[in-house]
Design an enzyme around this catalytic site. Structure first.
Site, mmCIF file in Angstrom:
data_model
loop_
_atom_site.group_PDB
_atom_site.id
_atom_site.type_symbol
_atom_site.label_atom_id
_atom_site.label_comp_id
_atom_site.label_asym_id
_atom_site.label_seq_id
_atom_site.Cartn_x
_atom_site.Cartn_y
_atom_site.Cartn_z
ATOM 1 N N CYS A 111 0.834 -1.207 0.000
ATOM 2 C CA CYS A 111 0.000 0.000 0.000
ATOM 3 C C CYS A 111 0.870 1.259 0.000
ATOM 4 O O CYS A 111 1.713 1.444 0.883
ATOM 5 C CB CYS A 111 -0.927 0.007 1.209
ATOM 6 S SG CYS A 111 -2.019 1.441 1.189
ATOM 7 N N HIS A 178 1.915 -7.180 -7.150
ATOM 8 C CA HIS A 178 1.270 -6.163 -7.978
ATOM 9 C C HIS A 178 2.368 -5.569 -8.858
ATOM 10 O O HIS A 178 3.320 -4.997 -8.342
ATOM 11 C CB HIS A 178 0.628 -5.111 -7.046
ATOM 12 C CG HIS A 178 -0.015 -3.983 -7.788
ATOM 13 N ND1 HIS A 178 -0.532 -2.872 -7.155
ATOM 14 C CD2 HIS A 178 -0.242 -3.794 -9.109
ATOM 15 C CE1 HIS A 178 -1.032 -2.049 -8.061
ATOM 16 N NE2 HIS A 178 -0.873 -2.590 -9.249
HETATM 17 C C1 FNR Z 1 -7.001 -1.603 -3.499
HETATM 18 N N1 FNR Z 1 -5.780 -2.268 -3.300
HETATM 19 C C2 FNR Z 1 -5.469 -2.784 -2.060
HETATM 20 N N2 FNR Z 1 -4.352 -3.555 -1.896
HETATM 21 C C3 FNR Z 1 -4.084 -4.144 -0.709
HETATM 22 O O1 FNR Z 1 -3.088 -4.863 -0.596
HETATM 23 N N3 FNR Z 1 -4.923 -3.946 0.357
HETATM 24 C C4 FNR Z 1 -6.047 -3.177 0.270
HETATM 25 O O2 FNR Z 1 -6.797 -3.040 1.245
HETATM 26 C C5 FNR Z 1 -6.318 -2.536 -0.967
HETATM 27 N N4 FNR Z 1 -7.420 -1.713 -1.124
HETATM 28 C C6 FNR Z 1 -7.816 -1.319 -2.374
HETATM 29 C C7 FNR Z 1 -9.047 -0.681 -2.556
HETATM 30 C C8 FNR Z 1 -9.494 -0.374 -3.825
HETATM 31 C C9 FNR Z 1 -10.829 0.278 -4.013
HETATM 32 C C10 FNR Z 1 -8.673 -0.669 -4.953
HETATM 33 C C11 FNR Z 1 -9.135 -0.347 -6.352
HETATM 34 C C12 FNR Z 1 -7.444 -1.258 -4.776
HETATM 35 C C13 FNR Z 1 -4.927 -2.619 -4.460
HETATM 36 C C14 FNR Z 1 -5.459 -3.868 -5.152
HETATM 37 O O3 FNR Z 1 -5.499 -4.996 -4.304
HETATM 38 C C15 FNR Z 1 -4.608 -4.213 -6.389
HETATM 39 O O4 FNR Z 1 -3.287 -4.430 -5.999
HETATM 40 C C16 FNR Z 1 -4.614 -3.119 -7.467
HETATM 41 O O5 FNR Z 1 -5.902 -2.561 -7.628
HETATM 42 C C17 FNR Z 1 -4.143 -3.661 -8.802
HETATM 43 O O6 FNR Z 1 -4.931 -4.769 -9.204
HETATM 44 P P1 FNR Z 1 -6.075 -4.660 -10.328
HETATM 45 O O7 FNR Z 1 -7.032 -3.597 -9.876
HETATM 46 O O8 FNR Z 1 -5.389 -4.233 -11.611
HETATM 47 O O9 FNR Z 1 -6.683 -6.013 -10.431
#
Ligand code: FNR
Length: 334
Positions: A111, A178
């Site tokens: 994060c 990621h």
């Molecule tokens: C996230 N992401 C995220 N990652 C994580 O490790 N813990 C979390 O609580 C969150 N919260 C979160 C909320 C929202 C609304 C989004 C859109 C994203 C990141 C997420 O897990 C992921 O790593 C990224 O969104 C990239 O993956 P996608 O969206 O391309 O599938």
């Protein structure tokens, strides 16, 4: 213990990954589901309670009565609790509390938000590999359930591999990667080549993440998996927008997804504010339509349900819960 080979997974998402969305993802075909990130010290303010009306296990915040984490038997072997932490000691305390209620514990090391970095959590841990390793090793050595972590890539494939190898040596069962650096945003292209470079060189399954921009239908998940050379794939935004992305049979219309989501939200007494937030993220541009504006004015679950023809269902369910004296409800908080 879950296997992390060949899995399609709901990624952790703050406010999105609450119980109704996790169950919907599982019912549509997700193999495993992550909770939203839960911060260790907030979790430690909660007490475990069995809710015999909903048949759920609730972790209820002792200071304000909010539900920090709600789970149920249907997801028990498939739910992975993601923790935000910078302390091995606190992480272990939380993990011990929930050990019998979840399938695995994941530590958020990706994060990039200010809140996380300032607290030494999330991606800040990647700058302190020794500390990150210690957190994981403490959990691995003291838990009966699997431990994993989710990271972002570093500046080069070699640097990424070096940190991953250190983390993997703690005994974790898998690692979510990621494919973006800490400074890259969701609109930037995902570095599938870096994920692949790492996946080919380590001994535990890599869960590839970051492909949602290119995942418009179920078969795109397999393309992403192939491009990253990974055993498993984790999906966030594509599932936030339309959770039926997990269905092998193909996407369902948005309104069907909302209806099915709402039934679960009612059945599991999800808070109106959280329910509304999740639906807003399904509707997206469609919030700016007459129906969207009517939806935005809603304050209760029943009002929201009425828009999708489920007002009566919501009312009846809530009355039956109230008759049975439901406790630990979201109403405790504003
Ligand atoms: C996230 N992401 C995220 N990652 C994580 O490790 N813990 C979390 O609580 C969150 N919260 C979160 C909320 C929202 C609304 C989004 C859109 C994203 C990141 C997420 O897990 C992921 O790593 C990224 O969104 C990239 O993956 P996608 O969206 O391309 O599938």
């Amino acid at each position: 213990m879950p296997s992390y080979e060949n899995k399609i997974i709901l990624a952790p998402m703050v406010r999105i990954g609450t119980l109704p969305m996790r169950l919907l993802a599982l019912r549509y075909g997700a193999d495993l589901v992550y909770t939203e990130e839960l911060i260790d010290w907030k979790f430690l303010r909660s007490k475990r309670r069995y809710n015999d009306i909903l048949n759920t296990v609730d972790y209820v915040d002792q200071t304000d009565g909010t539900i920090v984490f709600r789970t149920c038997n249907e997801e028990k072997d498939k739910v992975i609790l993601q923790l935000g932490t910078c302390s091995a000691e606190r992480a272990l305390k939380v993990a011990k509390l929930v050990e019998k209620d979840v399938a695995a514990i994941d530590i958020n090391m990706g994060c990039p938000k200010e809140f996380s970095i300032k607290g030494g959590m999330g991606v800040a841990l990647l700058a302190q590999p020794e500390k990150a390793y210690n957190i994981l090793k403490t959990l691995v050595d003291n838990l009966s359930i699997s431990v994993t972590c989710k990271i972002r890539i570093l500046q080069t494939p070699e640097e990424t591999l070096e940190v991953v190898e250190k983390l993997v040596s703690s005994g974790i069962k898998a690692i979510g990667i990621h494919g973006r650096t800490r400074d890259e945003r969701p609109q930037h292209a995902v570095h599938t080549d870096v994920i692949k470079y790492v996946a080919e060189r380590i001994s535990v399954p890599v869960i590839a993440n970051g492909g949602s921009k290119e995942i418009e239908k179920h078969s795109d998940i397999y393309k992403f998996k192939e491009m990253t050379g990974c055993s498993s794939v984790m999906i966030a935004r594509a599932a936030e927008w339309n959770c039926s992305i997990f269905r092998k049979e193909g996407l369902l219309p948005m309104d069907t997804v909302i209806e099915e989501y709402l039934k679960l939200a009612v059945e599991y007494d999800n808070s109106p504010s959280n329910t509304k937030y999740c639906i807003q993220n399904i509707l997206r541009d469609l919030q700016d339509t007459p129906r969207g504006r009517q939806f935005l004015d809603c304050q209760t679950l029943e009002q929201i349900c009425s828009i999708w023809g489920l007002g009566e269902f919501c009312r009846e369910t809530q009355v039956s819960y109230q008759k049975r004296g439901i406790q630990g409800r979201w109403q405790v908080t504003p």
